[in-house]
Design an enzyme around this catalytic site. Structure first.
Site, short mmCIF file in Angstrom:
data_model
loop_
_atom_site.label_atom_id
_atom_site.label_comp_id
_atom_site.label_asym_id
_atom_site.label_seq_id
_atom_site.Cartn_x
_atom_site.Cartn_y
_atom_site.Cartn_z
CG PHE A 51 -1.89 -1.07 1.39
CD1 PHE A 51 -2.85 -1.15 0.40
CD2 PHE A 51 -1.99 -1.85 2.23
CE1 PHE A 51 -3.73 -2.23 0.18
CE2 PHE A 51 -2.90 -3.03 2.60
CZ PHE A 51 -3.78 -3.03 1.48
CD GLU A 52 -1.46 6.34 -2.17
OE1 GLU A 52 -0.82 6.54 -3.02
OE2 GLU A 52 -2.71 6.55 -1.85
N GLY A 53 0.62 3.88 1.62
CA GLY A 53 1.08 4.48 2.94
C GLY A 53 2.33 4.02 3.20
#
Lengths: 256, 321
Positions: A53-55
């Site tokens: 995930f980009e987080g």
């Protein structure tokens, strides 16, 4: 019960998207249907699927009933192998560690370019959309699966604005633009599964969803579609797929 | 325009050499900390979307009615609405701007961009990351391979496509972003500003290194001895930091990893109110939650005990097996 009543449009979208993933792959997933479909694949057939995930998350197993409201929330980190900075997780795409990028889409064109920035003229937009987020990075750097609603206004000949590049203007134009790797692999809608032709890089129908006709797909698309001689009919969602999906999203946050 | 954005290297170095980088106590009030932000400044904002947003600082900056701030953050949520809607900012540099995926488009952002001509400057998520990183590295740009071929790149004359001097490949050079001041919220730090971040760190380390000043809010202030027992957990070193404020629930109604999740009932009622009427709805919201409360604690009381406790229960559950 008829076929169409067994599941909603977003449910078949999530299930057919999940079927595209293979065990052992590294998949970079956006929020909503992509996150849900990747998690579904992990639960059904691909326990070794690594979800990014980009987080800043590597290898999450999102908890059923606790879907994250974005890919930057703490719920994304559940049972992950590693958390790292957002720029660093995006750089893994650039280095080549990611097999598949997986996103939703607001508007797509015949070459798989996605628009999530502007409806109308960018200088005086009719609607300013939220923008790229990590979408541009993912679609620039790896092979993409896009899951989206099938409507004529969303499937257009040319997008108003290329937020996340597909094959740009077809043929060799993606590579010539400085994007030698990746590109659109599949588009999944509630009507059909699409691929892209080797040469022209235009969208074509690979398989029709259960009970859907060629005419129905074409009528809901703003450009002419090619159908292979061999255009297949997709197997309907199984009970096990539907049950697991509903277990993951009991509040129907993403499968309304 | 680009020249105006990029600070000369000598000035960046001078800014740091003039800062008192000694191991000194720097705990201040929220009012004092927010006053580091002056009209017209470039303000970098830590966290991402609804996570570890420095909301208490944004709240106080809005109460101090600053003007013409140019704000940057990897992804903005309701914080972007509030910065535009309150009039403190007319320029937001980010990669994604809406309240949250659950609520569709932000009518507040749409109103301010489509009819008020405020500037939402869009970069890819990695583009923002490389800009902060270049800023933190003390170089004027970094090369990257995303954004090429897209209209996102065409909208950004500040970014330069070039042919690599080694391989001849096309690359995109993105300029450093060195905010005048960074606002960052963390789980804990000491009185000197040694900051420990649990869970997702987003772009906060690069942002802290890039900025000319850093203001920290923290859920709690711990002793320097406690920091020294686990120095590997320290993500931002004290000499980057200029002020420290202890603000429990300093990200509310957004989340803070391991402590509380987003306060979704409050968020939902906020979204319903401002999307129904982006001008009057926003004005009423700001009046009630930002301008009228006498303190941050009074603001929290308006969000409500029940919502805070529920969010805390969910927040802490991330550590359950």
């Amino acid at each position: 019960m008829t076929e169409a009543q067994r599941y909603t449009a977003t449910e078949i979208l999530a299930i057919l998207s999940a079927r595209q993933l293979r065990d052992g792959q590294v998949v970079f997933a956006g929020v909503g249907i992509p996150l849900l479909a990747a998690t579904l694949a992990q639960r059904l057939r691909c326990p070794g699927l690594t979800i990014l995930f980009e987080g800043g998350v590597i290898g999450a197993f999102v908890e059923p009933g606790k879907l994250p409201p974005s890919t930057n929330d703490q719920r994304c980190t559940k049972r992950a192998n590693m958390v790292l900075g957002s720029a660093d997780v995006l750089l893994l795409l650039q280095r080549g560690y990611v097999d598949v990028g997986f996103m939703g889409g607001a508007q797509i064109d015949q070459y798989g370019n996605l628009n999530s920035s502007f409806i109308g003229d960018p200088a005086a937009p009719k609607t300013r959309l939220p923008g790229t987020g990590g979408g541009n990075d993912i679609s620039s750097l790896t092979n993409m699966i896009v899951a989206m609603k099938h409507e004529k206004r969303r499937f257009v000949e040319h997008v108003d604005f290329i937020t996340s590049p597909g094959f740009i203007r077809g043929d060799e134009s993606r590579g010539e633009s400085g994007l030698p790797m990746g590109g659109m692999f599949r588009v999944i809608t509630e009507l059909a599964v699409f691929g892209f032709s080797e040469r022209s890089r235009r969208m074509k129908v690979l398989a029709l969803n259960p009970g859907v006709s060629r005419e129905e797909v074409q009528d809901n698309t703003g450009f002419s579609l090619d159908f292979d001689e061999t255009t297949a009919m997709t197997e309907p969602p199984t009970d096990s797929e539907l049950q697991t999906l509903r277990l993951l999203d009991p509040e129907r946050l993403f499968t309304a | 325009m680009l020249e105006a954005q990029l600070e000369p290297y000598t000035r960046l170095r001078e800014n740091i050499s003039k800062r008192d980088r000694s191991l000194r106590e720097k705990v201040v009030s929220l009012e004092e900390a927010a006053s580091f932000v002056q009209d017209g400044m470039k303000v970098g904002i830590g966290g991402s979307t609804m996570s570890r947003t420095p909301m208490a600082l944004i709240w106080e900056v809005i109460r101090q009615r600053r003007k013409n701030l140019s704000c940057s953050r990897c992804i903005v949520s309701t914080d972007g609405d509030l910065l535009f809607g309150s009039g403190v900012s007319d320029h937001i540099i980010t990669s994604w701007f809406a309240q949250g995926i659950l609520w569709g488009l932000s009518k507040v952002m749409r109103h301010h961009v489509e009819t008020q001509k405020k500037n939402y400057e869009e970069w890819s998520h990695m583009g923002i990351g490389m800009r902060f990183r270049a800023g933190g590295m003390g170089v004027p740009f970094l090369p990257m391979r995303a954004m090429l071929g897209s209209d996102v790149m065409k909208q950004r004359p500040e970014a330069k496509p070039v042919n690599c001097p080694f391989t001849g490949e096309k690359l995109l050079l993105v300029p450093a972003l060195n905010p005048d001041v960074a606002l960052i919220h963390v789980q804990r730090c000491d009185q000197y500003g040694n900051a420990q971040i649990d869970g997702l760190q987003f772009m906060d380390i690069d942002l802290a290194l890039a900025a000319n000043r850093v203001i920290l809010t923290t859920e709690r202030i711990v002793s320097n001895d406690q920091i020294r027992r686990a120095p590997d957990q320290t993500k931002i070193p004290f000499f980057c930091v200029d002020a420290v404020v202890e603000v429990p629930y300093g990200s509310a109604p957004h989340e803070c990893f391991g402590l509380y999740e987003p306060m979704l009932k409050h968020m939902e009622s906020y979204v319903a109110q401002v999307n129904a009427d982006p001008v009057n709805g926003m004005r009423e919201y700001l009046e009630r939650y930002f301008y009228e409360p006498k303190s941050w604690n009074e603001y929290l009381a308006l969000i409500g005990m029940e919502e805070l406790l529920e969010a805390s229960q969910r927040g802490r559950s991330i550590y359950n097996d």
